[in-house]
Design a protein around this motif. Structure first.
Motif, PDB file in Angstrom:
ATOM      1  N   PHE A  62     -97.269  24.302  41.661  1.00 23.06           N
ATOM      2  CA  PHE A  62     -96.202  24.395  40.663  1.00 23.06           C
ATOM      3  C   PHE A  62     -95.970  23.025  40.029  1.00 23.06           C
ATOM      4  O   PHE A  62     -95.881  22.895  38.798  1.00 23.06           O
ATOM      5  CB  PHE A  62     -94.928  24.922  41.329  1.00 23.06           C
ATOM      6  CG  PHE A  62     -93.841  25.393  40.391  1.00 23.06           C
ATOM      7  CD1 PHE A  62     -94.013  25.428  39.026  1.00 23.06           C
ATOM      8  CD2 PHE A  62     -92.611  25.816  40.908  1.00 23.06           C
ATOM      9  CE1 PHE A  62     -92.992  25.861  38.171  1.00 23.06           C
ATOM     10  CE2 PHE A  62     -91.593  26.254  40.071  1.00 23.06           C
ATOM     11  CZ  PHE A  62     -91.781  26.267  38.708  1.00 23.06           C
ATOM     12  N   TRP A  63     -95.872  21.980  40.845  1.00 21.22           N
ATOM     13  CA  TRP A  63     -95.743  20.624  40.314  1.00 21.22           C
ATOM     14  C   TRP A  63     -96.924  20.286  39.412  1.00 21.22           C
ATOM     15  O   TRP A  63     -96.758  19.809  38.289  1.00 21.22           O
ATOM     16  CB  TRP A  63     -95.715  19.599  41.449  1.00 21.22           C
ATOM     17  CG  TRP A  63     -94.525  19.603  42.337  1.00 21.22           C
ATOM     18  CD1 TRP A  63     -93.408  20.389  42.238  1.00 21.22           C
ATOM     19  CD2 TRP A  63     -94.327  18.780  43.487  1.00 21.22           C
ATOM     20  NE1 TRP A  63     -92.540  20.103  43.262  1.00 21.22           N
ATOM     21  CE2 TRP A  63     -93.067  19.129  44.032  1.00 21.22           C
ATOM     22  CE3 TRP A  63     -95.085  17.792  44.111  1.00 21.22           C
ATOM     23  CZ2 TRP A  63     -92.568  18.505  45.177  1.00 21.22           C
ATOM     24  CZ3 TRP A  63     -94.582  17.168  45.241  1.00 21.22           C
ATOM     25  CH2 TRP A  63     -93.335  17.526  45.761  1.00 21.22           C
ATOM     26  N   LYS A  64     -98.134  20.526  39.949  1.00 21.25           N
ATOM     27  CA  LYS A  64     -99.347  20.153  39.222  1.00 21.25           C
ATOM     28  C   LYS A  64     -99.495  20.947  37.929  1.00 21.25           C
ATOM     29  O   LYS A  64     -99.897  20.408  36.898  1.00 21.25           O
ATOM     30  CB  LYS A  64    -100.564  20.366  40.110  1.00 21.25           C
ATOM     31  CG  LYS A  64    -100.624  19.431  41.312  1.00 21.25           C
ATOM     32  CD  LYS A  64    -101.797  19.767  42.213  1.00 21.25           C
ATOM     33  CE  LYS A  64    -101.825  18.887  43.453  1.00 21.25           C
ATOM     34  NZ  LYS A  64    -102.929  19.260  44.379  1.00 21.25           N
ATOM     35  N   GLY A  65     -99.171  22.249  37.998  1.00 23.90           N
ATOM     36  CA  GLY A  65     -99.297  23.077  36.814  1.00 23.90           C
ATOM     37  C   GLY A  65     -98.363  22.653  35.698  1.00 23.90           C
ATOM     38  O   GLY A  65     -98.763  22.594  34.524  1.00 23.90           O
ATOM     39  N   MET A  66     -97.124  22.344  36.046  1.00 23.88           N
ATOM     40  CA  MET A  66     -96.169  21.887  35.038  1.00 23.88           C
ATOM     41  C   MET A  66     -96.593  20.555  34.438  1.00 23.88           C
ATOM     42  O   MET A  66     -96.508  20.345  33.225  1.00 23.88           O
ATOM     43  CB  MET A  66     -94.775  21.788  35.653  1.00 23.88           C
ATOM     44  CG  MET A  66     -94.138  23.127  36.003  1.00 23.88           C
ATOM     45  SD  MET A  66     -93.886  24.212  34.566  1.00 23.88           S
ATOM     46  CE  MET A  66     -92.663  23.264  33.654  1.00 23.88           C
ATOM     47  N   THR A  67     -97.073  19.654  35.294  1.00 29.33           N
ATOM     48  CA  THR A  67     -97.512  18.344  34.809  1.00 29.33           C
ATOM     49  C   THR A  67     -98.719  18.483  33.894  1.00 29.33           C
ATOM     50  O   THR A  67     -98.783  17.845  32.827  1.00 29.33           O
ATOM     51  CB  THR A  67     -97.851  17.419  35.991  1.00 29.33           C
ATOM     52  OG1 THR A  67     -96.720  17.304  36.854  1.00 29.33           O
ATOM     53  CG2 THR A  67     -98.254  16.038  35.510  1.00 29.33           C
ATOM     54  N   GLY A  68     -99.679  19.330  34.292  1.00 28.71           N
ATOM     55  CA  GLY A  68    -100.861  19.534  33.466  1.00 28.71           C
ATOM     56  C   GLY A  68    -100.535  20.137  32.126  1.00 28.71           C
ATOM     57  O   GLY A  68    -101.098  19.749  31.092  1.00 28.71           O
ATOM     58  N   TRP A  69     -99.620  21.102  32.119  1.00 34.09           N
ATOM     59  CA  TRP A  69     -99.216  21.754  30.868  1.00 34.09           C
ATOM     60  C   TRP A  69     -98.467  20.772  29.964  1.00 34.09           C
ATOM     61  O   TRP A  69     -98.780  20.644  28.768  1.00 34.09           O
ATOM     62  CB  TRP A  69     -98.355  22.970  31.203  1.00 34.09           C
ATOM     63  CG  TRP A  69     -97.808  23.694  30.012  1.00 34.09           C
ATOM     64  CD1 TRP A  69     -98.464  24.030  28.872  1.00 34.09           C
ATOM     65  CD2 TRP A  69     -96.461  24.172  29.848  1.00 34.09           C
ATOM     66  NE1 TRP A  69     -97.617  24.703  27.998  1.00 34.09           N
ATOM     67  CE2 TRP A  69     -96.387  24.801  28.587  1.00 34.09           C
ATOM     68  CE3 TRP A  69     -95.329  24.146  30.661  1.00 34.09           C
ATOM     69  CZ2 TRP A  69     -95.202  25.384  28.107  1.00 34.09           C
ATOM     70  CZ3 TRP A  69     -94.159  24.740  30.190  1.00 34.09           C
ATOM     71  CH2 TRP A  69     -94.100  25.346  28.937  1.00 34.09           C
ATOM     72  N   ILE A  70     -97.513  20.062  30.519  1.00 40.04           N
ATOM     73  CA  ILE A  70     -96.705  19.130  29.722  1.00 40.04           C
ATOM     74  C   ILE A  70     -97.569  18.018  29.133  1.00 40.04           C
ATOM     75  O   ILE A  70     -97.388  17.615  27.975  1.00 40.04           O
ATOM     76  CB  ILE A  70     -95.572  18.550  30.590  1.00 40.04           C
ATOM     77  CG1 ILE A  70     -94.508  19.632  30.839  1.00 40.04           C
ATOM     78  CG2 ILE A  70     -94.942  17.324  29.936  1.00 40.04           C
ATOM     79  CD1 ILE A  70     -93.469  19.255  31.879  1.00 40.04           C
ATOM     80  N   SER A  71     -98.527  17.523  29.933  1.00 34.54           N
ATOM     81  CA  SER A  71     -99.384  16.428  29.456  1.00 34.54           C
ATOM     82  C   SER A  71    -100.562  16.924  28.614  1.00 34.54           C
ATOM     83  O   SER A  71    -101.440  16.148  28.248  1.00 34.54           O
ATOM     84  CB  SER A  71     -99.902  15.611  30.636  1.00 34.54           C
ATOM     85  OG  SER A  71    -100.630  16.434  31.536  1.00 34.54           O
TER      86      SER A  71
END
Length: 440
Positions: A412-421
């Motif tokens: 969840f952390w990684k997915g949000m970071t990947g999407w935002i960036s």
């Protein structure tokens, strides 16, 4: 900051693995702490994940009463609470009381018969009328109360630079559409509506999960929110996509975020909001939990004059006047033996609506009782934060904290970071999170 995922990156994974592996004994000898059957000890060990100002506030509230009753409290704080409590239960080395920062492990221990139900220890009718909605449910398992919320924190907050916000004539939004309209208005005036940062070292991304949890909670209500955190509703679902769409409007629209979308993943969550206090303000809104209104986050000169410098409103509901739960959390006090009279006496005192007045005056502690006297809080800002929770339709615990560790503090952390960036699409992020969910 103890309540954020930053401190608890790895511990839940290890603790839950121990629990699910069946390592815990369902019986055994008395605990070495003296929490076994028939214990009349006047020494009570309280284990907690609280440290710093929060722990000191709790001590100020409980120690004087314990002394009056002839009870000595042995405080056992730990930054690694989740893992340590499981290890101690596994070894039958039980504290008398444990203050659980998350409900998951507490409920697992209750299911294994290691915690005592509190229904006939505490005055339940009074608690049901006094406690903020949702707080008793957070500590309950199979219809019985195992965790009494002793302190509360609130995440559904939007901070703003009070004087500049009011001078501009901006009004507090009462719904998500009004929040989006206010965002558009500020941007149209050539100003920046929001500050936003999700950088948190190895825990980068958790502030973005708070945004998603907030929006899923507001759009879906507590029932669908609970279904989502238990994966009965998937990430790749209309509800989560609706939440993601609103976040995208706020965070990805050019001109909405100080530094732009490209800055979000590298901007530290704790200080991201500080440009609000520049002249003129670098931004006009900043979503974060109540902990930022404390030393170490907002600038010292702002904290010294917080009621004049800082405004705060609750993240608004989906529709004006509609169901309005808030995201938050707290410390749930569990009892390891019903026969421990001294421990029961402390819990009974902690369950009263007036418990915590001394701690509240420090500004580092919030009562979960909606009829707590808010005048005990030292500033109008903290009083307003407390009222946002007390006037809500319910408190919902941080969702990613309740998810399996591989998801809640992983994909969840990684997915949000990947999407935002902009390193992956929303479709890719949602699919990856769903695929990472443990099979059992």
């Amino acid at each position: 900051m103890r309540r954020t995922k930053l401190i608890q990156t790895l511990a839940p994974l290890t603790a839950l693995a121990l629990l699910s592996s069946g390592c815990l004994s369902d019986g055994g000898s008395k605990a070495t702490s003296g929490a076994g059957t028939g214990n009349t000890s006047k020494t009570v060990e309280i284990m907690t994940g609280m440290t710093g100002d929060g722990l000191n506030a709790l001590k100020m509230s409980l120690d004087p009463y314990a002394k009056e009753q002839g009870i000595t409290i042995k405080w056992s704080p730990s930054d690694n609470f989740n893992q340590l409590i499981v290890t101690r239960v596994q070894g039958n080395n039980l504290p008398d009381i444990a203050l659980f920062p998350q409900p998951g492990i507490m409920k697992d221990l209750a299911a294994k018969g290691r915690l005592a139900p509190l229904d006939d220890v505490l005055d339940m009718p009074t608690l049901k009328s006094s406690m903020t909605p949702g707080t008793l449910e957070a500590g309950s398992k199979d219809g019985k109360l195992y965790g009494l919320m002793a302190s509360m924190n609130v995440k559904s907050l939007v901070f703003y630079p009070k004087q500049a916000f009011e001078s501009a004539g901006y009004e507090i939004p009462t719904s998500i559409p009004e929040l989006l309209a206010l965002t558009d208005k500020i941007r149209a005036e050539g100003k920046t509506p929001w500050c936003l940062g999700i950088e948190s070292g190895p825990a980068t991304g958790w502030p973005a999960t708070d945004w998603m949890e907030e929006l899923v909670l507001k759009y879906g209500g507590t029932a669908k929110y609970d279904d989502w955190i238990n994966h009965k509703i998937k990430f790749d679902s209309p509800l989560v996509r609706q939440a993601a769409g609103t976040f995208e409007k706020i965070a990805f629209t050019e001109g909405n975020i100080l530094g732009g979308r490209k800055s979000i993943a590298s901007n530290n969550f704790g200080t991201a909001g500080n440009p609000m206090f520049r002249n003129p303000p670098g931004c006009f809104m900043y979503k974060q939990g109540n902990f930022v209104a404390a030393k170490g986050f907002f600038p010292d000169d702002v904290l010294a004059d917080i009621d004049n410098r800082v405004g705060v409103f609750g993240f608004p509901p989906a529709t004006a006047g509609g169901d309005n739960p808030v995201e938050g959390g707290g410390d749930l006090a569990g009892l390891f033996s019903k026969d421990n009279e001294s421990a029961k006496k402390l819990l009974q005192y902690m369950s009263t609506k007036d418990f915590g007045v001394a701690g509240a005056k420090t500004g580092a502690w919030l009562s979960p009782h909606k009829d707590f006297d808010v005048a005990s809080y030292p500033t109008q800002t903290i009083q307003n934060i407390a009222k946002i929770a007390y006037q809500s339709t319910g408190i919902a615990f941080d969702g990613s904290d309740a998810m399996p560790g591989a998801v809640g503090s992983g994909s969840f952390w990684k997915g949000m970071t990947g999407w935002i960036s902009n390193q992956q699409s929303l479709d890719q992020a949602l699919k990856a999170i769903d695929d990472s969910w443990p099979a059992s």
